[in-house]
Design an enzyme around this catalytic site. Structure first.
Site, PDB file in Angstrom:
ATOM      1  NE  ARG A 107      34.425  32.428  47.982  1.00  0.00           N
ATOM      2  CZ  ARG A 107      33.874  31.679  47.044  1.00  0.00           C
ATOM      3  NH1 ARG A 107      34.634  31.132  46.114  1.00  0.00           N
ATOM      4  NH2 ARG A 107      32.577  31.476  47.005  1.00  0.00           N
ATOM      5  CG  HIS A 154      37.795  25.743  48.298  1.00  0.00           C
ATOM      6  ND1 HIS A 154      37.524  26.146  47.016  1.00  0.00           N
ATOM      7  CD2 HIS A 154      37.173  24.542  48.458  1.00  0.00           C
ATOM      8  CE1 HIS A 154      36.771  25.241  46.420  1.00  0.00           C
ATOM      9  NE2 HIS A 154      36.540  24.261  47.270  1.00  0.00           N
ATOM     10  CB  SER A 209      35.025  21.738  49.394  1.00  0.00           C
ATOM     11  OG  SER A 209      35.108  20.721  48.432  1.00  0.00           O
TER      12      SER A 209
END
Length: 217
Positions: A39, A42, A16
């Site tokens: 993040r 993500h 990922s």
């Protein structure tokens, strides 16, 4: 029926973040801000968000200072609170959500505003020097900014990521333009949300932990 898909958590995690790195050019950011933005991407699966991210230059450093002091983290909804990783959170650091406080309904009626905005009124005892995380309600961010204008109270850091078609973009623009705004992180436009807001907090907790361990080494 059976499907071919990854099942190993570590492999999924690594792949990922590899794809996040491949999908967005983050070379112009510091290592810390790169970790935070990764993040956010993500959590949203939207690499294009990198073009709408806005933050003050001192956001990373001021956030680390606040986290090291273990000041209260004030959140606008339970979803943000739940998204903050408890295994990263120091035992003495509290996450406060006042949205379901018994006073909120009557306060919202008296102030002629939303419950989310009324809940921000209850932050006053904790607000000075705190970390504010808004991942849902634009009215919460607007009310916070108004409260900062009317009082001497100000948090150390604002993570402003409200989401929606009404007020989200406008509240973030107001955050950027506020004359007394502290260090902030936002994503301009209507996108945002609890997952991204919690992702920023978790990234900062990790960065602070890593820096503290480095200092102690």
């Amino acid at each position: 029926m059976r499907y071919a898909y990854l099942k190993n958590p570590s492999e999924i995690y690594d792949l990922s973040f590899k794809r996040v790195s491949q999908s967005a050019d983050l070379t112009s950011y510091t290592q810390g801000m790169k970790a935070i933005i990764q993040r956010v991407i993500h959590a949203s699966a939207e690499p294009e968000h990198v073009n709408k991210i806005d933050f003050q230059k001192n956001f990373e450093s001021e956030s680390k200072k606040a986290f090291c002091k273990q000041v209260p983290i004030l959140v606008d909804c339970e979803m943000v609170k739940v998204g903050i990783s408890k295994n990263l959170l120091p035992k003495k650091q509290s996450v406060i959500c006042t949205l379901n406080d018994p006073q909120v309904d009557s306060l919202a009626i008296r102030l002629k505003t939303t419950r989310s905005a009324a809940a921000v009124e209850l932050w006053k005892p904790y607000l000075k020097g705190a970390i504010v995380v808004i991942g849902n309600a634009p009215t919460a961010l607007f009310h916070l900014l108004e409260m900062m204008s009317d009082t001497s109270l100000s948090p150390a850091v604002i993570i402003g990521l409200p989401v929606g078609f009404v007020g989200a973009a406008e509240s973030k623009a107001a955050l950027q333009d506020h004359p007394h705004v502290p260090a902030y992180f936002t994503l301009h436009g209507r996108h945002g949300g609890s997952a991204m807001a919690a992702a920023v907090v978790n990234a900062l907790l990790l960065l602070t932990q890593n820096e503290t361990r480095g200092d102690n080494a």
